[in-house]
Design an enzyme around this catalytic site. Structure first.
Site, PDB file in Angstrom:
ATOM      1  N   GLU A 177       7.653   6.993  -3.804  1.00  0.00           N
ATOM      2  CA  GLU A 177       7.702   7.242  -2.356  1.00  0.00           C
ATOM      3  C   GLU A 177       8.523   8.497  -2.044  1.00  0.00           C
ATOM      4  OE1 GLU A 177       8.632   3.781  -0.010  1.00  0.00           O
ATOM      5  OE2 GLU A 177       6.853   2.699  -0.728  1.00  0.00           O
TER       6      GLU A 177
ATOM      7  N   GLU B 179       1.852  -0.439  -4.874  1.00  0.00           N
ATOM      8  CA  GLU B 179       2.549  -1.342  -3.953  1.00  0.00           C
ATOM      9  C   GLU B 179       1.561  -1.784  -2.888  1.00  0.00           C
ATOM     10  OE1 GLU B 179       6.423  -0.416  -2.400  1.00  0.00           O
ATOM     11  OE2 GLU B 179       7.009   0.688  -4.223  1.00  0.00           O
TER      12      GLU B 179
END
Length: 516
Positions: A196, A320
């Site tokens: 991320e 995810e």
């Protein structure tokens, strides 16, 4: 008075979803025309240093009266081995970009402590580190997927970690690995270059990250028997520009895959996500709308990747995904503990169907997260253990791992709530090495059973069996007091009718069929 009573009776029967009066119909066509394999790594899992996912989940106190190897909880291991998890991603998540691997090696009593600033501000004692994680993967018989630290780490730190794991030389760092109990290289191949990076991993622009990826990846070396599969930190949800920049600026030969993160938020709002166990039909419907957005995301990101990589050499890796609700009342909000209902199982089945149907580009995924965090497979409380409805979906769907993908077309009724509509049924199909056909179907309609007639083109079969997962209410959960409220059952609602398969899906159910 009599008319009002009849109206109430009709409403009550509608809510029950009478199979006789309200059964709907649809058709599915399945083709044998495919050269695509459903990569087993789509069924991967994610374990972050977050809440009770590692500590109290996989890694427990020495005094806990359960079977253990070192402090690895073995009933958890056996449960995950049963569903054949193919890979496990670690140590994060946001935690990965504040994790320094040297803190987690050597004698446990001498390892430095740190504050987990992302998740609850708790003290991390680093007793579960590199060797413990890889021992866990060995017990699980799964591939380790390590997320390296780009946000607060250095190129040298990542390079040395890879050397520590994979080199068979006599360098100082390799000798250190041997001193710590593992003379032979681990041969870890799945390697995440940051996590991320658009957010908690550094708040970078895609242009900056693409340059960082090339820099870090240049020093992430291959060692004998361990050619790295380097995974770039990809987009957040529908950030299509991030995908465009990464695919344009990063050479394909450097990148095994590009990650995608997307969570199903019941309300669609991060501030107030909604309850895991208490929700109306309208809230349930909106959750499913948000879940089905995964189809749009995978399709659009894949289209961008196709521009630069028409041969589909770079994998889309959804490492995810899952439903994210408000934490359970009374728990530490930073631990992200939530219960797991039949609704979550329907989300899991639907999402895995989407991945299967895009297996030409989606080669890997990771449910967030394995134990006690977000959409878990397993919940624990001291020595107690519960297998969630989501766990049972992965048990049903394991038949698709490394099987031949069979293209599928659906013509199914809509599920309508508050004037909005979604397709009531989604599905995917595959053929395993033994020639058996497996079809997984999800009926999202909480009221109506749906009868599906399936045409199987160029596929011969003579018998059908199956399993079903359903319950009286979509809010139902498994608890430590009632761990088997939602469980797998044999399914008898399918039959052969000439050369067609006819199956009646119960309302709010997941069904996997096997055709011999």
């Amino acid at each position: 008075m009599k008319k009002k009573t009849l109206t109430h009776l009709f409403t009550w029967l509608f809510c029950l979803g009478s199979a006789t009066a309200f059964s709907q119909t649809g058709t599915i066509t399945i083709s044998n025309n495919s050269n695509t394999t459903i990569n087993k790594n789509i069924y991967g899992q994610f374990a972050e240093h977050l809440g009770h996912g590692i500590y109290g989940g996989f890694w427990v106190d020495k005094s806990l009266p359960v079977k253990k190897q070192d402090r690895i909880r073995l009933d958890v291991v056996e449960a995950l081995k049963k569903i054949k998890i193919p890979n496990l991603r670690w140590p994060g998540g946001c935690f990965a970009d504040e994790y320094h691997w040297r803190d987690g090696i050597g004698p446990k009593a001498q390892r430095p402590r740190m504050v987990n600033t992302n998740w609850g501000g708790v003290t991390e004692d680093n007793s579960f580190g590199t060797h413990e994680f890889l021992e866990l993967c060995s017990l699980l018989k799964c591939e380790p997927y390590v997320a390296g630290n780009v946000g607060s780490g250095t190129v040298e730190e990542m390079s040395k970690w890879i050397e520590y794991l994979n080199s068979n030389s006599t360098s100082t760092v390799v000798q250190e690995r041997a001193k710590n109990g593992h003379p032979e290289p681990y041969k870890v191949t799945f390697w995440g270059v940051g996590n991320e990076s658009w957010g908690c991993g550094g708040n970078m622009t895609p242009e900056f990250y693409a340059d960082q990826f090339k820099r870090y990846a240049s020093f992430a070396k291959d060692y004998p028997g361990a050619r790295l599969k380097k995974i770039a930190s990809g987009p957040n949800s529908d950030d299509y520009n991030w995908t465009e920049v990464c695919m344009k600026n990063i050479p394909q030969y450097m990148m095994y895959g590009l990650s995608l993160h997307y969570y199903t938020i019941p309300t669609g709002q991060w501030g107030k996500k909604g309850s895991a166990t208490s929700f109306s039909e309208s809230e349930y419907f909106n959750t499913m709308v948000n879940c089905l957005k995964m189809e749009e995301l995978v399709t659009k990101h894949s289209a961008i990747m196709d521009k630069y990589d028409p041969e589909k050499k770079v994998a889309l890796i959804v490492d995810e995904w899952g439903v994210w609700t408000d934490p359970e009342p009374g728990t530490n909000p930073g631990f992200l503990f939530q219960q797991n209902s039949l609704r979550d199982a329907l989300i899991a089945g639907t999402t895995l169907n989407i991945f299967n149907n895009h297996s030409d580009r989606v080669k890997m995924a990771a449910l967030a997260q394995t134990i006690n965090v977000l959409q878990s497979l397993i919940l624990t409380d001291k020595e107690k253990i519960v297998l969630t409805p989501t766990y049972h979906v992965f048990d049903m769907y394991k038949v698709h791992q490394d099987a031949k993908y069979l293209p599928i077309k659906l013509d199914v009724p809509d599920y309508e709530v508050d004037g909005k509509k979604i397709a009531a049924v989604n599905a995917s199909a595959s053929q395993d090495a033994a020639g058996k056909i497996h079809i997984s179907l999800v009926n999202l309609d909480i009221h109506h059973p749906i009868t599906i007639t399936t045409a199987l083109q160029d596929i011969k079969w003579s018998a059908v069996s199956g399993q079903v997962l359903t319950s009286a209410n979509v809010t139902n959960i498994n608890t430590f007091a009632d761990p088997n409220k939602i469980h797998l059952s044999n399914f008898t609602g399918a039959k052969k009718d000439g050369d067609k398969l006819v199956v009646t899906l119960p309302a709010k159910s997941i069904v996997t069929l096997e055709l011999n």
